[in-house]
Design a protein around this motif. Structure first.
Motif, PDB file in Angstrom:
ATOM      1  N   LEU A   1      14.068 -15.178  -0.635  1.00  0.00           N
ATOM      2  CA  LEU A   1      13.187 -16.134   0.027  1.00  0.00           C
ATOM      3  C   LEU A   1      12.182 -16.649  -1.017  1.00  0.00           C
ATOM      4  O   LEU A   1      11.038 -16.191  -1.066  1.00  0.00           O
TER       5      LEU A   1
ATOM      6  N   ARG B   1      10.882 -22.154   5.534  1.00  0.00           N
ATOM      7  CA  ARG B   1      11.463 -21.610   6.754  1.00  0.00           C
ATOM      8  C   ARG B   1      12.924 -21.271   6.545  1.00  0.00           C
ATOM      9  O   ARG B   1      13.592 -21.855   5.685  1.00  0.00           O
TER      10      ARG B   1
ATOM     11  N   LEU C   1      12.427 -17.662  10.508  1.00  0.00           N
ATOM     12  CA  LEU C   1      11.423 -17.047   9.648  1.00  0.00           C
ATOM     13  C   LEU C   1      10.598 -18.194   9.094  1.00  0.00           C
ATOM     14  O   LEU C   1      11.150 -19.198   8.632  1.00  0.00           O
TER      15      LEU C   1
ATOM     16  N   ARG D   1       7.203 -19.225   6.576  1.00  0.00           N
ATOM     17  CA  ARG D   1       6.218 -18.786   5.591  1.00  0.00           C
ATOM     18  C   ARG D   1       4.850 -19.344   5.986  1.00  0.00           C
ATOM     19  O   ARG D   1       4.699 -20.524   6.273  1.00  0.00           O
TER      20      ARG D   1
ATOM     21  N   TRP E   1       5.441 -13.910   5.428  1.00  0.00           N
ATOM     22  CA  TRP E   1       6.525 -14.423   6.269  1.00  0.00           C
ATOM     23  C   TRP E   1       6.314 -13.916   7.687  1.00  0.00           C
ATOM     24  O   TRP E   1       5.857 -12.787   7.902  1.00  0.00           O
TER      25      TRP E   1
END
Length: 165
Positions: free
Chosen positions: A69, A75, A101, A103, A108
């Motif tokens: 990530l 996202r 998910l 950020r 997160w």
């Protein structure tokens, strides 16, 4: 485990993730003492080297998958649909668009705004709305577990406000 060809079974993946099946309650629970070291795949080594947060999960063939990530992502979508970033196509209990998910600055969060029929869970607790993720948290979407890692996440908590009298 270096140099060994390890076949990932559902039980092996659960052990790797630090989970076991609680037969009496029919759910997955965390295990602290029996957790073997993760198999150091090139993907996992690269994720650790970068220092970015990442997800670890097992695919339909019980192969370990790692999704970094990076800072450039805001996202990540999770679902059964092919258009999602984490496509869990093999899991019939996962909705087409199950969770997201997102950020928020350096952290997160997992967001489940009721899009999924079966819900999203973090460490066994159902998510309603948004929940911040911490290093080592286990997300469950349908029957699939995803472990979240944030190697450089700050462990500091916010001080509670004092009341004025």
């Amino acid at each position: 485990m270096k140099g060994r060809n390890v076949k990932w079974s559902a039980i092996g993946v659960r052990r790797f993730l630090g989970l076991h099946h609680d037969v009496d309650r029919g759910r997955i629970a965390s295990v602290s003492e029996e957790r073997p070291a993760a198999e150091e795949t090139p993907e996992l080594a690269e994720a650790r080297r970068r220092g970015d947060p990442y997800l670890i999960y097992a695919d339909a063939r019980d192969r370990q998958r790692v999704l970094s990530l990076p800072d450039t992502w805001d996202r990540v979508t999770i679902g059964r649909g092919m258009g999602t970033d984490v496509a869990l196509t093999w899991d019939p209990d996962v909705s087409r668009v199950h969770a997201e998910l997102a950020r928020l600055t350096d952290d997160w969060t997992v967001v489940d705004d009721g899009l999924s029929r079966n819900g999203t869970f973090v460490n066994g607790e159902r998510v309603e709305g948004r929940r911040r993720l911490f290093d080592g948290d286990v997300l469950r979407c349908g029957g699939t577990d995803l472990r979240f890692h944030a190697p450089f996440q700050s462990a500091e908590s916010t001080r509670a406000a004092q009341t004025l009298q």
